[in-house]
Write an enzyme that holds these catalytic residues in place. Structure first.
Site, PDB file in Angstrom:
ATOM      1  N   ASP A 153       0.820  -1.215   0.000  1.00 42.54           N
ATOM      2  CA  ASP A 153       0.000   0.000   0.000  1.00 42.54           C
ATOM      3  C   ASP A 153       0.854   1.265   0.000  1.00 42.54           C
ATOM      4  OD1 ASP A 153      -2.524  -1.306   0.020  1.00 42.54           O
ATOM      5  OD2 ASP A 153      -2.238  -1.757   2.144  1.00 42.54           O
ATOM      6  N   ASP A 154       2.167   1.121   0.141  1.00 44.16           N
ATOM      7  CA  ASP A 154       3.060   2.274   0.164  1.00 44.16           C
ATOM      8  C   ASP A 154       3.226   2.831  -1.255  1.00 44.16           C
ATOM      9  OD1 ASP A 154       5.413   3.443   2.160  1.00 44.16           O
ATOM     10  OD2 ASP A 154       5.931   3.546   0.045  1.00 44.16           O
ATOM     11  N   LEU A 155       2.863   4.099  -1.420  1.00 45.98           N
ATOM     12  CA  LEU A 155       2.873   4.704  -2.763  1.00 45.98           C
ATOM     13  C   LEU A 155       4.281   4.762  -3.351  1.00 45.98           C
ATOM     14  CD1 LEU A 155       1.430   6.147  -5.081  1.00 45.98           C
ATOM     15  CD2 LEU A 155       1.692   8.288  -3.797  1.00 45.98           C
ATOM     16  N   LEU A 157       6.806   2.964  -2.758  1.00 44.60           N
ATOM     17  CA  LEU A 157       7.259   1.607  -3.076  1.00 44.60           C
ATOM     18  C   LEU A 157       6.737   1.168  -4.436  1.00 44.60           C
ATOM     19  CD1 LEU A 157       8.935  -0.297  -1.213  1.00 44.60           C
ATOM     20  CD2 LEU A 157       6.807  -1.477  -0.683  1.00 44.60           C
TER      21      LEU A 157
END
Length: 203
Positions: A153-155, A157
């Protein structure tokens, strides 16, 4: 994820992923990162949500002055207004008190998480109000040192993964998880590399 394991992990990732093998000499291996374990880290996570690093650090400084020993009972013993005056929103005061109540009731144990599997840790943390899967995965990686976590969910990443794989756009969280399945059992180190690549990607 220690300074000793990262070179081993990156060598293994380069063997199974040609794009990592290409990018690794260009940007180098990522540095090890770690955070403290326990209740205070969860409290700090609540404080830092949707804030800059500087703002969160300033609020935590005031909290630490207010509560030199930051534990569950101390949070419940202090007036909510005092936490509000330290800089927490009322919603974050609510989350912090909920965390403290769960800890004292025994329905959540920050110190007991290290005995659980990755998915059990995620279930325990996301059962708390104010904590999503991303927060749980970050705790797994940096506080518990688990080596095979990918916080999709990390943008940043996903943006980095899209660039690494020379995609026209960033993948969705589901696509990203599928794309890095072959990175197991080193997906945490692969995530560290992607954040590193995001900052240092060659032109």
């Amino acid at each position: 994820m220690t300074p000793e394991t990262i070179p081993q992990a990156m060598a293994a990732l380069a063997k199974v992923d040609a794009d990592i093998a290409r990018a690794l000499p260009q940007v180098g291996a990522p540095a090890a990162r770690a955070r403290e374990r326990g209740f205070a880290t969860f409290f700090s996570t609540i404080v830092s949500q949707q804030l800059s690093v500087e703002a969160a650090r300033s609020i935590m400084s005031r909290v630490n002055t207010l509560l030199p020993e930051l534990h569950a009972k101390a949070v419940l013993d202090v007036e909510g207004q005092a936490l509000r005056d330290a800089g927490l929103s009322w919603r974050k005061v609510e989350y912090a008190r909920g965390l403290a109540e769960a800890e004292l009731a025994g329905t959540f144990s920050a110190d007991g998480l290290e005995q659980l599997s990755d998915e059990e840790v995620i279930s325990a943390i996301t059962a708390l109000r104010g904590f999503g899967r991303w927060s749980a995965e970050i705790y797994l990686m940096f506080s518990l040192g688990r080596t095979d976590v990918f916080p999709a969910d990390d943008l940043a990443l996903r943006v980095a993964l899209g660039r690494l794989k020379r995609m026209d756009d960033k993948p969705t969280p589901k696509q990203a998880r599928q794309m890095v399945e072959h990175w197991a059992p080193w997906r945490s180190v692969g995530s560290l590399f992607l954040w590193h690549y995001y900052r240092g990607e060659p032109l």
